[in-house]
Scaffold this motif. Structure first.
Motif, PDB file in Angstrom:
ATOM      1  N   ALA A   1       3.045  -1.284  -3.636  1.00 19.64           N
ATOM      2  CA  ALA A   1       1.786  -1.571  -2.123  1.00 19.64           C
ATOM      3  C   ALA A   1       2.404  -2.829  -1.446  1.00 19.64           C
ATOM      4  O   ALA A   1       2.523  -3.718  -2.551  1.00 19.64           O
ATOM      5  N   THR A   2       3.254  -2.208  -0.583  1.00 16.83           N
ATOM      6  CA  THR A   2       3.523  -4.235   0.458  1.00 16.83           C
ATOM      7  C   THR A   2       4.037  -3.078   1.570  1.00 16.83           C
ATOM      8  O   THR A   2       3.954  -2.323   2.029  1.00 16.83           O
ATOM      9  N   ASP A   3       3.847  -4.407   2.603  1.00 13.38           N
ATOM     10  CA  ASP A   3       4.881  -4.080   3.867  1.00 13.38           C
ATOM     11  C   ASP A   3       5.927  -4.043   4.136  1.00 13.38           C
ATOM     12  O   ASP A   3       6.775  -4.112   5.473  1.00 13.38           O
ATOM     13  N   GLY A   4       6.707  -4.071   2.969  1.00 15.67           N
ATOM     14  CA  GLY A   4       8.713  -4.070   2.319  1.00 15.67           C
ATOM     15  C   GLY A   4       8.799  -5.276   2.404  1.00 15.67           C
ATOM     16  O   GLY A   4      10.676  -4.791   3.515  1.00 15.67           O
ATOM     17  N   ASP A   5       8.517  -5.910   3.559  1.00 16.14           N
ATOM     18  CA  ASP A   5       8.809  -7.222   3.670  1.00 16.14           C
ATOM     19  C   ASP A   5       9.090  -8.345   2.639  1.00 16.14           C
ATOM     20  O   ASP A   5       8.916  -9.783   2.131  1.00 16.14           O
TER      21      ASP A   5
ATOM     22  N   ILE B   1      -0.231   4.098   4.642  1.00 11.00           N
ATOM     23  CA  ILE B   1      -1.298   3.630   4.446  1.00 11.00           C
ATOM     24  C   ILE B   1      -1.923   3.305   5.967  1.00 11.00           C
ATOM     25  O   ILE B   1      -1.749   2.143   5.622  1.00 11.00           O
ATOM     26  N   ASP B   2      -2.927   3.427   7.104  1.00  8.90           N
ATOM     27  CA  ASP B   2      -3.026   3.118   8.316  1.00  8.90           C
ATOM     28  C   ASP B   2      -4.654   2.847   8.279  1.00  8.90           C
ATOM     29  O   ASP B   2      -4.490   1.967   9.533  1.00  8.90           O
ATOM     30  N   ASN B   3      -5.104   3.843   7.230  1.00 15.35           N
ATOM     31  CA  ASN B   3      -6.228   3.630   7.349  1.00 15.35           C
ATOM     32  C   ASN B   3      -7.148   4.216   6.422  1.00 15.35           C
ATOM     33  O   ASN B   3      -6.323   5.231   5.556  1.00 15.35           O
ATOM     34  N   ILE B   4      -8.821   4.318   6.376  1.00 13.93           N
ATOM     35  CA  ILE B   4      -8.753   4.363   4.944  1.00 13.93           C
ATOM     36  C   ILE B   4      -9.560   6.193   4.846  1.00 13.93           C
ATOM     37  O   ILE B   4      -9.405   6.133   3.775  1.00 13.93           O
ATOM     38  N   ASN B   5      -8.836   6.408   6.091  1.00 16.82           N
ATOM     39  CA  ASN B   5      -8.876   8.258   5.784  1.00 16.82           C
ATOM     40  C   ASN B   5      -7.628   8.299   5.425  1.00 16.82           C
ATOM     41  O   ASN B   5      -7.262   9.301   4.309  1.00 16.82           O
ATOM     42  N   GLU B   6      -6.705   7.563   5.527  1.00 16.83           N
ATOM     43  CA  GLU B   6      -5.397   8.379   4.768  1.00 16.83           C
ATOM     44  C   GLU B   6      -4.845   7.695   3.340  1.00 16.83           C
ATOM     45  O   GLU B   6      -4.987   8.451   2.608  1.00 16.83           O
TER      46      GLU B   6
ATOM     47  N   THR C   1       6.271   5.068  -6.578  1.00 19.16           N
ATOM     48  CA  THR C   1       5.164   5.853  -5.731  1.00 19.16           C
ATOM     49  C   THR C   1       5.075   4.053  -5.003  1.00 19.16           C
ATOM     50  O   THR C   1       4.763   2.795  -5.312  1.00 19.16           O
ATOM     51  N   THR C   2       5.908   4.569  -3.349  1.00 13.53           N
ATOM     52  CA  THR C   2       4.983   2.702  -2.452  1.00 13.53           C
ATOM     53  C   THR C   2       4.442   2.794  -1.424  1.00 13.53           C
ATOM     54  O   THR C   2       4.296   4.586  -1.257  1.00 13.53           O
ATOM     55  N   LEU C   3       3.577   2.112  -0.975  1.00 11.70           N
ATOM     56  CA  LEU C   3       1.840   2.433   0.025  1.00 11.70           C
ATOM     57  C   LEU C   3       2.702   1.300   0.882  1.00 11.70           C
ATOM     58  O   LEU C   3       2.629   1.302   0.236  1.00 11.70           O
ATOM     59  N   GLY C   4       2.797   2.191   1.764  1.00 13.09           N
ATOM     60  CA  GLY C   4       3.472   1.050   2.886  1.00 13.09           C
ATOM     61  C   GLY C   4       1.527   0.418   3.548  1.00 13.09           C
ATOM     62  O   GLY C   4       1.014   1.140   4.167  1.00 13.09           O
ATOM     63  N   PHE C   5       2.253  -0.251   4.355  1.00 12.45           N
ATOM     64  CA  PHE C   5       0.712  -1.592   5.059  1.00 12.45           C
ATOM     65  C   PHE C   5       1.329  -1.811   6.529  1.00 12.45           C
ATOM     66  O   PHE C   5       2.010  -2.584   6.069  1.00 12.45           O
TER      67      PHE C   5
END
Length: 580
Positions: A323-327, A381-386, A353-357
């Motif tokens: 889980a990262t912004d990929g930076d 993941i842009d919001n809690i619903n996603e 699995t990669t989760l972008g924020f």
């Protein structure tokens, strides 16, 4: 007073008067001279100050340009201060006057610092010369939710940020699932006229995976690899990440295990492998996380895989969730090493699995590549619903693989089809010989997952072909085994623990008569609207005069059962794009 005295007194007064007048005149002259001198000095000083201001402004502009160059080359970092975390640019940047804008200096916007892989639309191909199309399935949806984030912020996405297959596969379609996991998925096809061109048809190919209830999922060995660098110090990054993973852990039980590894300037274990039902311990470890420092993802990934290997569950789910912004603060060579590491660990049965924020420095290109290489999925993941959609509602498909290295090959019958174009899957296209080569990696299919692909085709009897027929190709020499088939679909896959692939085939019959869009299923029409929207965002090369308004109308009329409101939200996104 006598006359003599009066005479002298008057004479003296006259002299005093004349002297006073002379003094006053002199003072006036001096005052005029002084004012002139002062004015000249002020003008000279102003000129000097203006020159110095220009110099300062130019120096300030140069310093700002250099600072932005440094910010593009290095990740955002933070330093400790009495008031909390302080952005490094505040420390680097001295106080200076604001420079005047210069036309030939271009400052980089947040969106321009985001990283996306090049993604040009697939070209039209002639069936007479290239009748076979081969690609790996793709279950990533990150491009859609990332684009949604931009549209909701009032910005159109860059063309490369839009991947058509991610848009199409974001939505669930009513495909029937197989009754037994022995045949892990069913193949479905449907065809009708393309909404943006009445002279073309759309062929929809869908596969639906065997469904597994959450209670029947295999035991999971999960290692959360979390980016806690300074660039994650915004509400839509680390705080949202912690909430998202807390939602995921609530789906686990005592047979599962969770470990947490973090990385910033260095990597470390925050939580050793802990039983999945120990919610209090896991939540407390997540709550304590704070952002700060630079990013070194390579060390973190190596440590996460080490922890996953130490707690490996044979026959279970073994997965690192990054889980990262990929930076990542690593060079090209280190990125290549990361990919090699992920590829080697994939062979041991540990998936990624990669989760972008977040936004501004989001590295979509790297996150998608690592997930592809690591036998996993990429989601943004842009919001809690996603977060709920990916980590709760779709937990089975996100976690448990039912088929790996899934490839699709479509052969078109040149007697029935003149041209075709695959919509999306640009970075999943395979060489035709790769289809039967079990050494070639492809994507995985999760339990209950569905995958949809759309081909735009031109029928052989059409008068509106996009490419001229070949002059020297003899139609009489074509030997066709079958003439009543439009296309032949082949799907090759491996069982999760196997190295030899299996094959599923299905012929697509040539339709009798016309296939108007109005007679297609609601799912077909909605998928067509989604595909059209993605193409409009990518530049509308193949959609003619079709507009956002047409897309919104088609989607609105075919939302069908919209339990979670995803389809209604899509219509709003189309309207947002039209307004922009």
């Amino acid at each position: 007073m006598n006359h003599t005295t009066c005479y002298h007194y008057g004479k003296n007064n006259l002299r005093l008067t004349l002297l006073s007048i002379a003094v006053l005149a002199g003072l006036a002259g001096c005052d005029h001279t002084s004012r002139s001198s002062v004015k000249e000095q002020e003008q000279q000083t102003d000129a000097i100050e203006v020159t110095q201001t220009e110099v300062d402004s130019q120096q300030g502009l140069e310093q700002q340009v250099q600072l932005q160059k440094r910010q593009r080359l290095h990740p955002v970092s933070y330093a400790a201060s009495p008031q909390g975390l302080t952005h490094a640019s505040v420390m680097l940047m001295p106080q200076m006057p604001q420079p005047m804008p210069i036309d030939d200096v271009v400052f980089t916007t947040e969106q321009e610092r985001e990283n996306y892989l090049k993604s040009q639309q697939n070209p039209v191909k002639q069936v007479g010369t290239e009748p076979v199309s081969t690609f790996s399935i793709d279950v990533d949806t990150g491009s859609y939710s990332n684009t949604r984030r931009m549209l909701n912020m009032g910005k159109l996405p860059p063309n490369d940020a839009v991947r058509e297959e991610a848009f199409i596969n974001y939505f669930d379609y009513d495909y029937s699932a197989p009754n037994s996991i022995a045949t892990p998925f069913n193949v479905h096809t449907e065809m009708a006229t393309a909404p943006w061109n009445e002279h073309r048809q759309l062929l929809k190919i869908g596969i639906k995976g065997f469904e597994i209830e959450k209670a029947d999922l295999k035991a999971a060995n999960l290692v959360f690899l979390l980016d806690v660098s300074g660039s994650m110090n915004t509400p839509n990054k680390l705080p949202l990440l912690k909430t998202s993973l807390t939602m995921l852990t609530k789906q686990l039980d005592e047979n599962d295990s969770v470990a947490i590894v973090v990385y910033a300037g260095a990597a470390g274990v925050v939580l050793p492998a802990t039983k999945g039902n120990d919610q209090q311990t896991i939540s407390a470890a997540l709550d304590k996380l704070a952002a700060g420092g630079s990013t070194n993802g390579e060390q973190g990934i190596e440590l996460a895989y080490q922890i996953a290997a130490e707690n490996f569950k044979k026959g279970g789910i073994n997965r690192v969730i990054l889980a990262t912004d990929g930076d990542f603060n690593v060079g090209t060579q280190s990125i290549d090493k990361l990919k090699e590491l992920v590829a080697s660990k994939r062979k041991t049965g540990i998936a990624l699995t990669t989760l972008g924020f977040g936004q501004g420095n989001y590295n979509d290109g790297l996150m998608e590549q690592l997930a592809n290489i690591g036998n996993g999925q990429h989601a943004y993941i842009d919001n809690i619903n996603e977060a709920r959609k990916v980590l709760v509602d779709e937990l089975s498909s996100t976690m448990q693989i039912i088929a790996k290295d899934v490839k699709i090959q479509v052969e078109f019958n040149p007697q029935q089809v003149a041209e075709y174009r695959l919509i999306g899957y640009q970075n999943r296209v395979l060489a035709n010989e790769d289809f039967n080569n079990d050494k070639v990696d492809a994507a995985e299919l999760g339990a209950g997952h569905s995958v949809t692909a759309l081909y735009e085709i031109t029928l052989a009897n059409s008068d509106h072909k996009q490419i001229d027929e070949l002059r020297y190709q003899s139609k009489e020499d074509k030997k066709l085994a079958t003439s009543n088939e439009l296309a032949f679909v082949k799907v090759r896959y491996k069982q999760p623990d196997a190295e030899q692939s299996k094959l599923i085939t299905q012929a697509v019959a040539t339709p009798k008569g016309e296939l108007p869009l109005s007679q297609a299923s609601q799912d077909f029409k909605f998928a067509a609207a989604v595909a059209g929207f993605a193409q409009l965002l990518k530049g509308a090369k193949y959609t003619g005069d079709w507009q956002y308004e047409d897309c919104a109308k088609l989607a609105t009329a075919n939302k069908g059962i919209d339990t979670f409101g995803y389809r209604s939200e899509f219509v709003q996104l189309v309207n947002n794009a039209a307004a922009l």
